[in-house]
Write a protein that holds these residues in place. Structure first.
Motif, PDB file in Angstrom:
ATOM      1  N   VAL A   1      42.852  43.472  38.926  1.00 29.39           N
ATOM      2  CA  VAL A   1      44.286  43.772  38.939  1.00 29.39           C
ATOM      3  C   VAL A   1      44.651  44.533  37.677  1.00 29.39           C
ATOM      4  O   VAL A   1      45.527  45.390  37.677  1.00 29.39           O
ATOM      5  CB  VAL A   1      45.117  42.466  39.059  1.00 29.39           C
TER       6      VAL A   1
ATOM      7  N   ARG B   1      42.020  47.651  46.019  1.00 29.28           N
ATOM      8  CA  ARG B   1      43.454  47.960  46.189  1.00 29.28           C
ATOM      9  C   ARG B   1      44.295  46.708  46.326  1.00 29.28           C
ATOM     10  O   ARG B   1      45.445  46.667  45.909  1.00 29.28           O
ATOM     11  CB  ARG B   1      43.651  48.810  47.453  1.00 29.28           C
ATOM     12  N   GLN B   2      43.720  45.690  46.952  1.00 34.31           N
ATOM     13  CA  GLN B   2      44.541  44.534  47.310  1.00 34.31           C
ATOM     14  C   GLN B   2      44.264  43.306  46.449  1.00 34.31           C
ATOM     15  O   GLN B   2      44.742  42.218  46.766  1.00 34.31           O
ATOM     16  CB  GLN B   2      44.326  44.181  48.786  1.00 34.31           C
TER      17      GLN B   2
ATOM     18  N   ALA C   1      45.488  42.276  43.824  1.00 29.60           N
ATOM     19  CA  ALA C   1      46.695  41.585  43.358  1.00 29.60           C
ATOM     20  C   ALA C   1      47.346  40.776  44.475  1.00 29.60           C
ATOM     21  O   ALA C   1      48.129  39.870  44.215  1.00 29.60           O
ATOM     22  CB  ALA C   1      47.693  42.601  42.817  1.00 29.60           C
ATOM     23  N   ARG C   2      47.020  41.114  45.717  1.00 33.17           N
ATOM     24  CA  ARG C   2      47.693  40.443  46.830  1.00 33.17           C
ATOM     25  C   ARG C   2      46.882  39.287  47.381  1.00 33.17           C
ATOM     26  O   ARG C   2      47.317  38.584  48.290  1.00 33.17           O
ATOM     27  CB  ARG C   2      47.971  41.449  47.954  1.00 33.17           C
TER      28      ARG C   2
END
Lengths: 196, 267
Positions: free
Chosen positions: A26, A71-72, A74-75
């Motif tokens: 992140v 890309r994800q 952080a999610r």
């Protein structure tokens, strides 16, 4: 027994390391992705290859998966399970998408943005097991009668719908459902067997 | 239209749901049921490891060595996306619009800040002026207070002596008093001193026991001929045997030359 306990402890610390690596991603730490790759690429590549069947396709799947992870990161919701479990879900999902596209089937996310962490294609939590448990499941799967094993493998590794499986095997849909369920319950029993 | 499924029928499907083997419609129905059914949720939890195990039991192969570099290089130039990502083709336009809004907003903000700074600077100047004015007033007030206090200090001094001054022939109606303290100074009060002609001033003298007059200071009566004057005589001033007020040329003289207007003897 001790081996199983130690292996569980090792899995737990690896899970922490994965979570930490995701936090570093992140913050833009590329090396963290490399670490996660080194820990899980073999498992993910093997799964992708089992599903898509061809080496270049499996490589493409892995690249898609790790790009998505980057890309994800952080999610990713740690409450949902281990990072490794998430990686397996993503890999299976991307690989089955590829297979379905080849078969000319619509995929869940063929024309949308990259799917969310909660992948609607495999919206079910998946939980990885120890190597020893996996070995028991493999033995149990191989011990299943073909009538149960084949539908299960077609569903899990090829993403065929039950009606497609029924059509391919020339067996009524209801029978396919029953056999697949019986197969899964047998594997679950194998997992739950006490360690010898 | 299939009839609604009951719990038992749905529970049959949980195993297939666990490995993602249901079709979209069935999946949604089972997912909804599992959320509200503890028994089916528990059933699902026991099956999650089965799904994981099936992924793990495939024949293992090492990925090609070049794949690692390929994967890492594909992310090398991209920052990880923030949690809320703008999706799709609108993203660049939205980003550009956001930048424009931001830039415009920043410019307005800068202008507003500049205006506020100018206003604040003006207010600060006014405030500082007021403070300086206030300080001046306080200094004046303190000085006035000190001035008002100083005569009292003389009058209250334990060593104060009163010397009554009588009007002399040049000013028969005038009268006055001198309060002298060796440690504090002298206060002169007088009344009915005649108005001074141009170029003249009254001068206050201590006359020593040796008959030597020593100038204490110049005295200016007000329009009514009244005087209240404090002179600090601490230091090299002699003890007065007498106190006198004479009329002298402007600026005063070293020794009296003019008529005496007030004279008093110290006892």
């Amino acid at each position: 027994m001790w081996l199983a306990v130690l292996s569980t402890i090792a899995d737990a610390s690896l899970a922490d390391a994965d979570r930490f690596a995701l936090q570093r991603m992140v913050r833009g730490d590329h090396a963290a992705l490399g670490e996660v790759y080194d820990r899980h690429a073999r498992l993910l590549y093997s799964l992708a290859l089992r599903i898509v069947g061809r080496q270049p396709d499996a490589e493409d799947v892995l690249q898609e998966v790790f790009t998505q992870v980057w890309r994800q990161a952080a999610r990713y919701d740690t409450a949902r399970g281990t990072v490794a479990g998430w990686l397996v879900v993503l890999t299976r999902s991307r690989a089955l998408d590829r297979l379905r596209r080849e078969r000319g089937e619509a995929t869940v996310d063929i024309d949308g943005p990259p799917v969310d962490v909660v992948d609607p294609g495999t919206s079910v939590d998946l939980q990885l097991v120890t190597a020893e448990q996996a070995a028991r499941v493999r033995v149990a799967l191989e011990a299943l009668p073909d009538a149960q094993r084949v539908p299960l493998e077609l569903g899990y590794y090829e993403g065929l719908s039950q009606s497609a499986i029924a059509a391919r095997l020339g067996v009524p849909l209801g029978t396919i459902k029953t056999r697949m369920r019986q197969a899964l319950l047998r594997l679950r029993d194998a997992l739950a067997e006490p360690t010898p | 239209m299939t009839p609604p499924l009951d719990h038992d029928a749905l529970r049959e499907q949980v195993a297939l749901y666990a490995i993602g083997a249901l079709e979209a419609g069935e999946r949604a129905v089972v997912a909804s049921h599992v959320r509200g059914c503890a028994e089916c949720a528990a059933e699902l939890a026991t099956l999650a490891p089965v799904s994981g195990a099936m992924a793990q039991i495939v024949t293992q192969h090492d990925p090609p060595a070049a794949l690692r570099a390929r994967v890492l290089s594909s992310i090398a130039l991209s920052a990880p996306a923030p949690p809320r990502r703008l999706a799709g083709a609108w993203a660049p336009w939205l980003a550009a619009a956001a930048m424009l809004v931001l830039a415009t907003g920043t410019a307005f903000y800068a202008a507003e800040l500049r205006a506020r700074i100018l206003t604040l600077e003006g207010q600060l100047r006014v405030a500082l002026d007021r403070v300086a004015d206030g300080e001046r007033r306080v200094a004046v007030a303190l000085r006035n207070a000190a001035d008002a206090e100083a005569p009292l200090a003389v009058l209250w001094a334990p060593d104060v002596r009163r010397i009554d001054l009588a009007g002399q022939p040049a000013a028969s109606r005038a009268s006055g008093r001198a309060f002298w303290s060796p440690t504090r100074g002298v206060v002169l009060t007088a009344a009915n001193l005649p108005p001074l002609p141009a170029g003249r001033t009254y001068q206050l003298w201590f006359v020593t026991a040796q008959q030597t007059p020593v100038s204490i200071g110049l005295v200016k009566p007000d329009a009514n001929g009244a005087v209240r004057r404090l002179v600090d005589t601490r230091g090299n001033f002699p003890e007065p045997a007498a106190v006198a007020v004479t009329i002298e040329p402007d600026g005063g003289v070293p020794a009296p030359t003019g008529d005496k207007y007030l004279v008093g003897l110290a006892h």
